[in-house]
Design an enzyme around this catalytic site. Structure first.
Site, PDB file in Angstrom:
ATOM      1  N   SER A  51      47.134  28.952  22.202  1.00 23.73           N
ATOM      2  CA  SER A  51      45.813  29.437  21.782  1.00 23.73           C
ATOM      3  C   SER A  51      45.882  30.152  20.448  1.00 23.73           C
ATOM      4  O   SER A  51      46.855  30.841  20.164  1.00 23.73           O
ATOM      5  CB  SER A  51      45.284  30.443  22.793  1.00 23.73           C
ATOM      6  OG  SER A  51      45.149  29.834  24.024  1.00 23.73           O
ATOM      7  N   ARG A  82      51.136  32.002  15.482  1.00 25.69           N
ATOM      8  CA  ARG A  82      50.407  33.274  15.445  1.00 25.69           C
ATOM      9  C   ARG A  82      51.468  34.365  15.383  1.00 25.69           C
ATOM     10  O   ARG A  82      52.634  34.147  15.737  1.00 25.69           O
ATOM     11  CB  ARG A  82      49.498  33.438  16.663  1.00 25.69           C
ATOM     12  CG  ARG A  82      50.220  33.391  17.974  1.00 25.69           C
ATOM     13  CD  ARG A  82      49.251  33.436  19.156  1.00 25.69           C
ATOM     14  NE  ARG A  82      49.992  33.438  20.398  1.00 25.69           N
ATOM     15  CZ  ARG A  82      49.728  32.654  21.433  1.00 25.69           C
ATOM     16  NH1 ARG A  82      48.748  31.781  21.383  1.00 25.69           N
ATOM     17  NH2 ARG A  82      50.446  32.735  22.528  1.00 25.69           N
ATOM     18  N   GLY A  96       0.832  -1.202   0.000  1.00 30.65           N
ATOM     19  CA  GLY A  96       0.000   0.000   0.000  1.00 30.65           C
ATOM     20  C   GLY A  96       0.866   1.252   0.000  1.00 30.65           C
ATOM     21  O   GLY A  96       1.869   1.318   0.697  1.00 30.65           O
ATOM     22  N   TYR A 121      34.487  21.626  17.592  1.00 26.90           N
ATOM     23  CA  TYR A 121      34.081  20.622  16.613  1.00 26.90           C
ATOM     24  C   TYR A 121      35.184  19.573  16.528  1.00 26.90           C
ATOM     25  O   TYR A 121      36.327  19.889  16.172  1.00 26.90           O
ATOM     26  CB  TYR A 121      33.823  21.232  15.233  1.00 26.90           C
ATOM     27  CG  TYR A 121      33.554  20.155  14.212  1.00 26.90           C
ATOM     28  CD1 TYR A 121      32.451  19.305  14.353  1.00 26.90           C
ATOM     29  CD2 TYR A 121      34.405  19.937  13.133  1.00 26.90           C
ATOM     30  CE1 TYR A 121      32.215  18.277  13.454  1.00 26.90           C
ATOM     31  CE2 TYR A 121      34.175  18.911  12.225  1.00 26.90           C
ATOM     32  CZ  TYR A 121      33.076  18.088  12.396  1.00 26.90           C
ATOM     33  OH  TYR A 121      32.838  17.070  11.515  1.00 26.90           O
ATOM     34  N   TYR A 123      37.765  18.714   6.568  1.00 25.10           N
ATOM     35  CA  TYR A 123      37.223  18.614   5.209  1.00 25.10           C
ATOM     36  C   TYR A 123      37.845  19.670   4.317  1.00 25.10           C
ATOM     37  O   TYR A 123      37.898  20.855   4.681  1.00 25.10           O
ATOM     38  CB  TYR A 123      35.704  18.815   5.300  1.00 25.10           C
ATOM     39  CG  TYR A 123      34.953  18.580   4.018  1.00 25.10           C
ATOM     40  CD1 TYR A 123      35.137  17.418   3.273  1.00 25.10           C
ATOM     41  CD2 TYR A 123      34.027  19.522   3.566  1.00 25.10           C
ATOM     42  CE1 TYR A 123      34.425  17.207   2.106  1.00 25.10           C
ATOM     43  CE2 TYR A 123      33.311  19.309   2.396  1.00 25.10           C
ATOM     44  CZ  TYR A 123      33.513  18.145   1.666  1.00 25.10           C
ATOM     45  OH  TYR A 123      32.805  17.929   0.510  1.00 25.10           O
ATOM     46  N   ARG A 136      -2.995   8.445   2.388  1.00 23.83           N
ATOM     47  CA  ARG A 136      -3.338   9.442   3.418  1.00 23.83           C
ATOM     48  C   ARG A 136      -2.103   9.988   4.136  1.00 23.83           C
ATOM     49  O   ARG A 136      -2.209  10.973   4.865  1.00 23.83           O
ATOM     50  CB  ARG A 136      -4.343   8.848   4.413  1.00 23.83           C
ATOM     51  CG  ARG A 136      -5.768   8.894   3.862  1.00 23.83           C
ATOM     52  CD  ARG A 136      -6.686   7.950   4.581  1.00 23.83           C
ATOM     53  NE  ARG A 136      -6.741   8.219   6.006  1.00 23.83           N
ATOM     54  CZ  ARG A 136      -7.207   7.343   6.900  1.00 23.83           C
ATOM     55  NH1 ARG A 136      -7.606   6.149   6.509  1.00 23.83           N
ATOM     56  NH2 ARG A 136      -7.243   7.658   8.174  1.00 23.83           N
ATOM     57  N   SER A 193      42.818  27.286  23.494  1.00 23.60           N
ATOM     58  CA  SER A 193      41.546  27.760  22.944  1.00 23.60           C
ATOM     59  C   SER A 193      41.699  28.327  21.541  1.00 23.60           C
ATOM     60  O   SER A 193      42.751  28.855  21.192  1.00 23.60           O
ATOM     61  CB  SER A 193      40.971  28.849  23.848  1.00 23.60           C
ATOM     62  OG  SER A 193      40.680  28.288  25.099  1.00 23.60           O
ATOM     63  N   ASN A 234     -10.908  -7.308  13.662  1.00 24.78           N
ATOM     64  CA  ASN A 234      -9.783  -7.993  13.028  1.00 24.78           C
ATOM     65  C   ASN A 234      -8.541  -7.105  13.060  1.00 24.78           C
ATOM     66  O   ASN A 234      -8.554  -5.974  12.599  1.00 24.78           O
ATOM     67  CB  ASN A 234     -10.165  -8.302  11.568  1.00 24.78           C
ATOM     68  CG  ASN A 234      -9.002  -8.878  10.786  1.00 24.78           C
ATOM     69  OD1 ASN A 234      -8.146  -9.550  11.345  1.00 24.78           O
ATOM     70  ND2 ASN A 234      -8.990  -8.609   9.501  1.00 24.78           N
TER      71      ASN A 234
HETATM   72  C1  UD1 Z   1      -7.652  -4.370   6.996  1.00 25.47           C
HETATM   73  C2  UD1 Z   1      -8.628  -5.572   7.160  1.00 25.47           C
HETATM   74  C3  UD1 Z   1      -9.597  -5.294   8.316  1.00 25.47           C
HETATM   75  C4  UD1 Z   1      -8.812  -5.003   9.569  1.00 25.47           C
HETATM   76  C5  UD1 Z   1      -7.820  -3.871   9.358  1.00 25.47           C
HETATM   77  C6  UD1 Z   1      -6.904  -3.737  10.561  1.00 25.47           C
HETATM   78  C7  UD1 Z   1      -8.983  -6.556   4.959  1.00 25.47           C
HETATM   79  C8  UD1 Z   1      -9.878  -6.671   3.800  1.00 25.47           C
HETATM   80  N1  UD1 Z   1      -9.382  -5.775   5.941  1.00 25.47           N
HETATM   81  O1  UD1 Z   1      -8.418  -3.244   6.605  1.00 25.47           O
HETATM   82  O2  UD1 Z   1     -10.446  -6.428   8.513  1.00 25.47           O
HETATM   83  O3  UD1 Z   1      -9.729  -4.699  10.611  1.00 25.47           O
HETATM   84  O4  UD1 Z   1      -6.963  -4.131   8.225  1.00 25.47           O
HETATM   85  O5  UD1 Z   1      -6.045  -2.624  10.431  1.00 25.47           O
HETATM   86  O6  UD1 Z   1      -7.958  -7.209   4.995  1.00 25.47           O
HETATM   87  N2  UD1 Z   1      -2.090  -3.827   1.227  1.00 25.47           N
HETATM   88  C9  UD1 Z   1      -1.391  -4.301   0.165  1.00 25.47           C
HETATM   89  N3  UD1 Z   1      -2.001  -4.412  -1.044  1.00 25.47           N
HETATM   90  C10 UD1 Z   1      -3.299  -4.062  -1.231  1.00 25.47           C
HETATM   91  C11 UD1 Z   1      -4.024  -3.571  -0.123  1.00 25.47           C
HETATM   92  C12 UD1 Z   1      -3.380  -3.459   1.096  1.00 25.47           C
HETATM   93  O7  UD1 Z   1      -0.207  -4.638   0.289  1.00 25.47           O
HETATM   94  O8  UD1 Z   1      -3.799  -4.211  -2.368  1.00 25.47           O
HETATM   95  C13 UD1 Z   1      -1.391  -3.697   2.513  1.00 25.47           C
HETATM   96  C14 UD1 Z   1      -1.232  -2.264   2.922  1.00 25.47           C
HETATM   97  O9  UD1 Z   1       0.076  -1.808   2.580  1.00 25.47           O
HETATM   98  C15 UD1 Z   1      -1.382  -2.296   4.439  1.00 25.47           C
HETATM   99  C16 UD1 Z   1      -2.211  -3.550   4.682  1.00 25.47           C
HETATM  100  O10 UD1 Z   1      -2.192  -4.313   3.509  1.00 25.47           O
HETATM  101  O11 UD1 Z   1      -0.145  -2.435   5.081  1.00 25.47           O
HETATM  102  C17 UD1 Z   1      -3.652  -3.262   5.107  1.00 25.47           C
HETATM  103  O12 UD1 Z   1      -4.361  -2.594   4.084  1.00 25.47           O
HETATM  104  P1  UD1 Z   1      -5.441  -1.493   4.405  1.00 25.47           P
HETATM  105  O13 UD1 Z   1      -5.977  -0.988   3.125  1.00 25.47           O
HETATM  106  O14 UD1 Z   1      -4.878  -0.537   5.390  1.00 25.47           O
HETATM  107  O15 UD1 Z   1      -6.619  -2.383   5.079  1.00 25.47           O
HETATM  108  P2  UD1 Z   1      -7.763  -1.861   6.038  1.00 25.47           P
HETATM  109  O16 UD1 Z   1      -8.834  -1.228   5.262  1.00 25.47           O
HETATM  110  O17 UD1 Z   1      -7.138  -1.086   7.141  1.00 25.47           O
END
Ligand code: UD1
Ligand code: MG
Length: 460
Positions: free
Chosen positions: A418, A435, A14, A361, A382, A18, A400, A174
């Site tokens: 110094s 000096r 990901g 330094y 340097y 954000r 100094s 989860n």
């Molecule tokens: C996910 C879980 C959710 C859980 C939450 C906890 C799923 C569908 N949902 O949601 O149940 O409560 O985490 O924080 O799994 N990533 C990839 N490739 C992708 C999408 C995501 O590598 O295509 C990686 C992202 O880099 C990230 C992680 O997976 O590190 C989680 O992805 P994110 O989109 O944050 O999932 P959540 O919506 O938070």
């Protein structure tokens, strides 16, 4: 207890939109270590015999960070981000060739512990083919909910978007960690589709798919903090606060005095001996080791290792550092050394009992035992192209406001007057003064004042 080989797949593809950052999300740091670094530390401590990291296209820096910590890590590229289910499948080759248990973890959860990973793995016993890590969320909004039946089996993980009003009331969420008994893992992952509100492949669908195939899912619980996933900078700052609070508490429990702990910032690998006093407003970067009975005075910055240097900072017993001192990568401070206000040390050693008490330094050099570096001394290391070494012998005294133009050597026990600009080596026990000779004109000042006063008067 199951001792089958363990594969850990870290999802880190990901971008973390954000975060509003050119840096992939998992490379942002907490406690001086990347989010991914924290997760990999837990993964290796949990006994992951194989670790796979799934990265996005062009995220070479994520792969490099993973390799820096786990040299034999296997990296996989998820071509487009179609969801966590698709991300896990990007590591298909690792899963296919693995005979044992596997844990899928999210790369943005810095507080995940090896202990929870081990418990998750150990819950994969008997007919339990899948294990999920759940936590009780004060506010479950946004998380997938664990739906649990009367036998303690997880029947589904329902993502927020698909959850009914009733399901949304569930607070058991989860965390993102899912464990599989290896045999059926690929078959289950391959059956995940994108037929849901988000049009994404949800890894969490594995639970219902497994159930339809006769694979039971169980869950273990972790703490809410542990499962905190970082999605924006405010969450990153919140994670830093949690990290610092824990790290300070641990150091104090080990015998470190912090006068105002909330103003002291440490790193994931900070090591501090007993009876060390740390005054307010001190920043300690990665790779810093502090011996027993050291005093770190206010507003001191122990930079530690940086991106370029693999060298840390080491401070020997009973040393006094600061206030307002700065120790950069490769600063090696011996026992009973004093480094005072506005002294900067970089890639240099100060041997036992050496002193540099004010405004200096000291870069790329050695200061021998009990040598004294006067105020305003600069190691001119340097030349615009290369760095050169300065060596100050044991017991030497550098007056100094001296410039030591490297490469240069001051012999043991030598004195430097110094204000000297020293460009040639000084023999042991010699005095070097560089000096111009002092000139003195008797009565000059009095005559000058008279002259100036007369001139001013005649003008008015
Ligand atoms: C996910 C879980 C959710 C859980 C939450 C906890 C799923 C569908 N949902 O949601 O149940 O409560 O985490 O924080 O799994 N990533 C990839 N490739 C992708 C999408 C995501 O590598 O295509 C990686 C992202 O880099 C990230 C992680 O997976 O590190 C989680 O992805 P994110 O989109 O944050 O999932 P959540 O919506 O938070
Ligand atoms: Mg998330």
């Amino acid at each position: 207890m199951s001792e089958r080989p363990l594969l850990i797949v870290v999802l880190a593809a990901g971008k973390g939109t954000r975060m509003k950052s050119a840096l992939p999300k998992v490379l942002h740091q907490v406690g001086g270590r990347s989010l991914l670094g924290h997760v990999l530390a837990a993964a290796t401590a949990a006994g992951g015999s194989r670790v796979a990291v799934v990265v996005g296209p062009g995220m070479d820096n994520v792969g490099a960070e993973a390799r820096a910590q786990v040299p034999d890590v296997e990296t996989f590229v998820q071509v487009s981000q179609l969801g966590t289910g698709d991300a896990a499948l990007a590591a298909r080759a690792a899963i296919e060739s693995h005979d044992g248990d596997a844990l899928v973890v999210l790369g943005d959860s810095p507080f995940l512990t090896s202990e929870t990973l081990i418990r998750t793995r150990h819950s994969l016993q008997g007919d339990a083919g899948i294990a999920v890590v759940g936590f009780e969320a004060a506010d479950p909004t946004g998380y997938g909910r664990l739906l649990v039946d009367g036998n303690g089996s997880v029947t589904a993980v329902r993502e927020e978007r698909e959850a009914s009003a009733e399901e949304r009331k569930v607070r058991l969420c989860n965390s993102g960690v899912i464990g599989f008994r290896g045999e059926r893992m690929l078959e289950i992952l391959s059956a995940i589709t994108d037929q849901n509100a988000k049009g994404e492949y949800y890894l969490t669908d594995a639970i219902e798919i497994g159930r339809a195939k006769g694979v039971r899912s169980v869950y273990v619980t972790g703490s809410a903090e542990e499962t905190l996933g970082i999605n924006d900078r405010a969450q990153l700052a919140a994670a830093e606060r949690i990290f610092q609070d824990r790290a300070r508490a641990k150091l104090m429990a080990e015998g470190v005095t912090m006068i105002a702990p909330e103003t002291v910032f440490v790193s994931h690998d900070t090591r501090i001996g007993q009876d060390v006093v740390i005054e307010p407003f001190v920043v300690i970067g990665p790779g810093v080791t502090i011996g027993d009975n050291v005093q770190i005075r206010a507003f001191t910055h122990l930079t530690g290792t940086d991106a370029k240097s693999k060298k840390g900072v080491a401070i020997g017993a009973r040393a006094e550092i600061g206030p307002y001192a700065r120790l950069r990568p490769g600063a090696s401070i011996g026992e009973d050394v004093h480094v005072g206000n506005f002294v900067e040390v970089k890639n240099a050693s100060l041997e036992n009992g050496a002193k540099a008490n004010h405004l200096a330094y000291i870069g790329d050099g050695r200061v021998g035992e009990k040598a004294n570096i006067g105020a305003g001394t600069i190691f001119c290391n340097y030349d615009g192209f290369n760095k050169h070494h300065t060596d100050v012998g044991a017991g030497a005294f550098v007056g100094s406001n001296t410039s030591l133009v490297a490469p240069v050597k001051i012999g043991d026990g030598a004195y430097v007057g110094s204000g000297s600009v020293i460009t040639r080596d000084v023999a042991p026990d010699a005095l070097a003064v560089e000096r111009s000779k002092q000139e003195e004109k008797p009565g000059w000042a009095a005559k000058y004042r008279q002259l100036m006063a007369r001139r001013k008067k005649s003008r008015n």
